[in-house]
Motif scaffolding. Structure first.
Motif, mmCIF file in Angstrom:
data_model
loop_
_atom_site.group_PDB
_atom_site.id
_atom_site.type_symbol
_atom_site.label_atom_id
_atom_site.label_comp_id
_atom_site.label_asym_id
_atom_site.label_seq_id
_atom_site.Cartn_x
_atom_site.Cartn_y
_atom_site.Cartn_z
ATOM 1 N N ASP A 213 21.968 80.539 40.856
ATOM 2 C CA ASP A 213 21.074 80.198 39.753
ATOM 3 C C ASP A 213 19.789 79.587 40.318
ATOM 4 O OD1 ASP A 213 21.672 77.527 40.373
ATOM 5 O OD2 ASP A 213 22.939 77.219 38.611
ATOM 6 N N ALA A 214 18.917 79.133 39.434
ATOM 7 C CA ALA A 214 17.612 78.607 39.853
ATOM 8 C C ALA A 214 17.728 77.380 40.754
ATOM 9 C CB ALA A 214 16.766 78.280 38.626
ATOM 10 N N SER A 215 18.829 76.640 40.650
ATOM 11 C CA SER A 215 18.988 75.440 41.482
ATOM 12 C C SER A 215 19.770 75.706 42.762
ATOM 13 C CB SER A 215 19.663 74.326 40.678
ATOM 14 O OG SER A 215 20.955 74.710 40.308
ATOM 15 N N GLY A 216 20.136 76.967 43.011
ATOM 16 C CA GLY A 216 20.826 77.321 44.246
ATOM 17 C C GLY A 216 22.334 77.242 44.185
ATOM 18 N N ARG A 217 22.897 76.997 42.990
ATOM 19 C CA ARG A 217 24.349 76.958 42.836
ATOM 20 C C ARG A 217 24.906 78.372 42.695
ATOM 21 N NH1 ARG A 217 23.124 72.408 39.584
ATOM 22 N NH2 ARG A 217 23.136 73.738 37.761
ATOM 23 N N VAL A 218 26.046 78.596 43.308
ATOM 24 C CA VAL A 218 26.699 79.904 43.230
ATOM 25 C C VAL A 218 27.338 80.053 41.851
ATOM 26 C CG1 VAL A 218 28.497 81.393 44.176
ATOM 27 C CG2 VAL A 218 27.122 79.973 45.711
ATOM 28 N N THR A 219 26.960 81.123 41.157
ATOM 29 C CA THR A 219 27.502 81.370 39.817
ATOM 30 C C THR A 219 28.392 82.605 39.777
ATOM 31 O OG1 THR A 219 25.550 82.637 39.158
ATOM 32 C CG2 THR A 219 25.535 80.262 38.697
ATOM 33 N N GLY A 220 28.395 83.384 40.854
ATOM 34 C CA GLY A 220 29.214 84.592 40.887
ATOM 35 C C GLY A 220 29.046 85.305 42.211
#
Length: 153
Positions: free
Chosen positions: A40-47
């Motif tokens: 996502d935009a903050s660099g967290r893995v979402t998939g």
């Protein structure tokens, strides 16, 4: 016991949730990787998106077999598979195409054996490695695992 922080790849090719499906496919082909993490935009893995996901996105949807009893339509099997196929063929971006359900992630402090067991249990080629906030730090692949197992301690 070795942990994966010394074995993981830290220069990771990833895709943003808003990247188009065609862009994701091109990035996967040019990188030579079998899977790409979605962030996502903050660099967290979402998939994660695999080659299989991209192939499925371009296949025809197969309708599930159903039976009709007393004006009710009952699927014999495959409703989950059908909904997954439908999700993939209608995806326009990485967010829609990515596998999110039962997403497997690794932490840098995890042992080599633990991560190897999880990868083989779930038949995965690679796992995103994340920090405590879920931000992408790297990827650990089967090749990295093999290198760790064959190298002297």
């Amino acid at each position: 016991m070795k942990n994966i922080s010394t074995l993981m790849t830290t220069e990771v090719i990833s895709v943003r949730e808003s990247d188009g499906v065609e862009e994701v496919g091109k990035k996967m082909l040019t990188s030579g990787h079998h899977s790409l993490p979605v962030i996502d935009a903050s660099g967290r893995v979402t998939g994660i998106i695999t080659e299989r996901d991209l192939i499925d996105a371009h296949r025809q949807v197969h309708l599930p077999t159903v039976i009709s009893i007393l004006d009710s339509v009952i699927p014999i099997s495959g409703m989950h598979e059908y909904s997954e196929e439908l999700r993939k063929v209608t995806a326009v971006d990485a967010r829609g195409l990515a596998t999110k359900r039962h997403l497997q992630l690794a932490r840098p402090e995890e042992s080599l054996d633990t991560v190897a067991d999880r990868m083989f249990e779930h038949q995965l080629h690679a796992l995103p490695v994340v920090d405590a906030e879920g931000k992408l730090l790297g990827m650990i692949s089967r090749s990295d695992i093999l290198r760790g197992l064959l190298s002297p301690s």
